[in-house]
Design a protein around this motif. Structure first.
Motif, PDB file in Angstrom:
ATOM      1  N   VAL A 235      25.198  71.458 -58.558  1.00  0.00           N
ATOM      2  CA  VAL A 235      23.958  71.208 -58.082  1.00  0.00           C
ATOM      3  C   VAL A 235      23.135  71.243 -57.605  1.00  0.00           C
ATOM      4  O   VAL A 235      22.466  71.824 -57.038  1.00  0.00           O
ATOM      5  N   GLY A 236      24.111  70.388 -55.883  1.00  0.00           N
ATOM      6  CA  GLY A 236      22.839  70.869 -54.875  1.00  0.00           C
ATOM      7  C   GLY A 236      23.659  69.551 -53.985  1.00  0.00           C
ATOM      8  O   GLY A 236      24.469  68.782 -54.351  1.00  0.00           O
ATOM      9  N   ASP A 237      22.931  69.296 -52.869  1.00  0.00           N
ATOM     10  CA  ASP A 237      22.871  68.362 -51.725  1.00  0.00           C
ATOM     11  C   ASP A 237      21.883  67.239 -51.899  1.00  0.00           C
ATOM     12  O   ASP A 237      20.820  67.291 -51.943  1.00  0.00           O
ATOM     13  N   PHE A 238      22.378  65.659 -51.023  1.00  0.00           N
ATOM     14  CA  PHE A 238      21.152  65.080 -50.519  1.00  0.00           C
ATOM     15  C   PHE A 238      22.306  64.004 -49.620  1.00  0.00           C
ATOM     16  O   PHE A 238      23.299  64.462 -49.165  1.00  0.00           O
ATOM     17  N   VAL A 239      21.281  63.937 -48.841  1.00  0.00           N
ATOM     18  CA  VAL A 239      21.680  62.744 -47.876  1.00  0.00           C
ATOM     19  C   VAL A 239      21.099  61.360 -47.899  1.00  0.00           C
ATOM     20  O   VAL A 239      20.617  61.103 -47.846  1.00  0.00           O
ATOM     21  N   ILE A 240      22.691  60.796 -47.005  1.00  0.00           N
ATOM     22  CA  ILE A 240      22.085  59.217 -47.100  1.00  0.00           C
ATOM     23  C   ILE A 240      22.064  58.770 -45.689  1.00  0.00           C
ATOM     24  O   ILE A 240      22.534  59.019 -44.653  1.00  0.00           O
ATOM     25  N   GLU A 241      20.827  58.140 -44.856  1.00  0.00           N
ATOM     26  CA  GLU A 241      20.646  57.914 -44.264  1.00  0.00           C
ATOM     27  C   GLU A 241      20.346  56.539 -43.233  1.00  0.00           C
ATOM     28  O   GLU A 241      20.953  56.635 -42.610  1.00  0.00           O
ATOM     29  N   ASN A 242      20.577  55.932 -44.545  1.00  0.00           N
ATOM     30  CA  ASN A 242      20.868  54.260 -43.833  1.00  0.00           C
ATOM     31  C   ASN A 242      21.770  53.135 -45.633  1.00  0.00           C
ATOM     32  O   ASN A 242      21.210  54.117 -46.463  1.00  0.00           O
ATOM     33  N   SER A 243      22.424  52.785 -45.160  1.00  0.00           N
ATOM     34  CA  SER A 243      22.949  52.520 -45.926  1.00  0.00           C
ATOM     35  C   SER A 243      22.694  51.011 -45.721  1.00  0.00           C
ATOM     36  O   SER A 243      21.727  50.303 -45.669  1.00  0.00           O
ATOM     37  N   GLY A 244      22.407  50.119 -47.398  1.00  0.00           N
ATOM     38  CA  GLY A 244      22.062  48.589 -47.532  1.00  0.00           C
ATOM     39  C   GLY A 244      21.316  48.561 -48.654  1.00  0.00           C
ATOM     40  O   GLY A 244      20.872  47.730 -49.329  1.00  0.00           O
ATOM     41  N   THR A 245      20.852  49.619 -49.610  1.00  0.00           N
ATOM     42  CA  THR A 245      19.861  49.918 -50.543  1.00  0.00           C
ATOM     43  C   THR A 245      20.813  50.851 -51.265  1.00  0.00           C
ATOM     44  O   THR A 245      20.301  51.714 -50.862  1.00  0.00           O
TER      45      THR A 245
END
Length: 284
Positions: A235-245
């Motif tokens: 379907v597509g890609d996504f990026v998580i830059e910071n965890s915590g939320t």
């Protein structure tokens, strides 16, 4: 002469015992080396002797292998708080398939890298017409992680929508729908796939969409193919830059051209994998 030689034997043996071995290495030194190894390698070396086994239990070794949000994962997925378990045990438990949200979703860590993988069953998806047995039904199968798939007999308006809110560790992820053209079953102990109701998927492509609360959007179109085999449609890609939320993810697939009907499709699940593991799904 013989007595002289025999008298030297204990001294020789004592001399040999003074040679350092692997068991003489300090556990702290071994632990520092383990920090650069993959978890399976650590477990393999732990069987060498007591010193290596003790070093393999060090919390600071396993904390480097765990994802940065492991406390959130332990709280959400495990029965016990991560503070009550040693870090090696936390890692081992998170590497097992752990279900949540009423057993409709499953998450686990890759044993070698510690990266997070997630799977969402068809039961957790909003499928247009799913409650009308003229269009859809659920069929049991061993070919699904959840032992059941949604099977489309025939419909004009095909739409499947899903949502997820989850705290991912930083990284790049790919989302896939796991689908199969045809109805799987067994006959005389052998796998067969019935394609009698298969139609309509070669007229117009299916549209896939993805969006996240972090602002990522992706879409793609393709014709469903390869009857009788499970296919992971990207379907597509996504990026998580910071965890915590937590990140909210919405995804869908649809073919809503009502000039023709579609049928003979199995909807199993949705996979979210680290982008670098995309090739693995081709052989799954």
């Amino acid at each position: 002469m013989g007595a002289g030689i025999s008298g030297l034997a204990p001294d020789a043996q004592r001399g040999c015992s003074l040679k350092p071995g692997l068991g003489d290495l300090p556990e702290s030194c071994i632990s520092s080396i383990f920090m650069y190894l993959d978890p399976p390698e650590i477990c393999k070396f732990a069987s060498l002797n007591r010193a290596f086994r003790g070093a393999s239990l060090a919390d600071y070794v396993w904390e480097t292998k765990l994802p940065s949000n492991y406390r959130y994962l332990a709280y959400k997925l495990l029965d016990e708080s991560s503070e009550r378990l040693c870090k090696k045990e936390v890692y081992a438990r998170l590497c097992r398939p752990n279900r949540f949200d009423g057993g409709t979703k499953e998450v686990w860590l890759d044993k070698r890298s510690g990266k997070l993988c997630l799977c969402i069953s068809a039961d957790a998806l909003k499928i247009t017409g799913i409650d009308d047995r003229r269009y859809w039904n659920h069929i049991p199968t061993e070919e699904s992680r959840f032992q059941s798939v949604a099977y489309l007999q025939q419909i004009w308006w095909f739409e499947v929508v899903g949502e997820l809110e989850f705290e991912f560790p930083p990284g790049s992820y790919s989302l896939f729908f796991r689908l199969q053209l045809g109805k799987p079953s067994k006959r005389f102990g052998r796998r067969v796939c019935n394609i009698d109701q298969l139609h309509g998927w070669n007229i117009k492509p299916v549209r896939f969409q993805l969006s996240t609360s972090k602002g990522h959007q992706a879409s793609s179109e393709c014709y469903l193919h390869n009857p009788g085999n499970w296919v992971h449609y990207h379907v597509g890609d996504f990026v998580i830059e910071n965890s915590g939320t937590p990140t909210k993810i919405k995804f869908s697939m649809m073919q809503i051209d009502c000039t023709h009907t579609k049928g003979g499709l199995c909807v199993d699940s949705v996979f979210i994998y680290p982008c670098e593991y995309r090739e693995r799904l081709k052989d799954y």
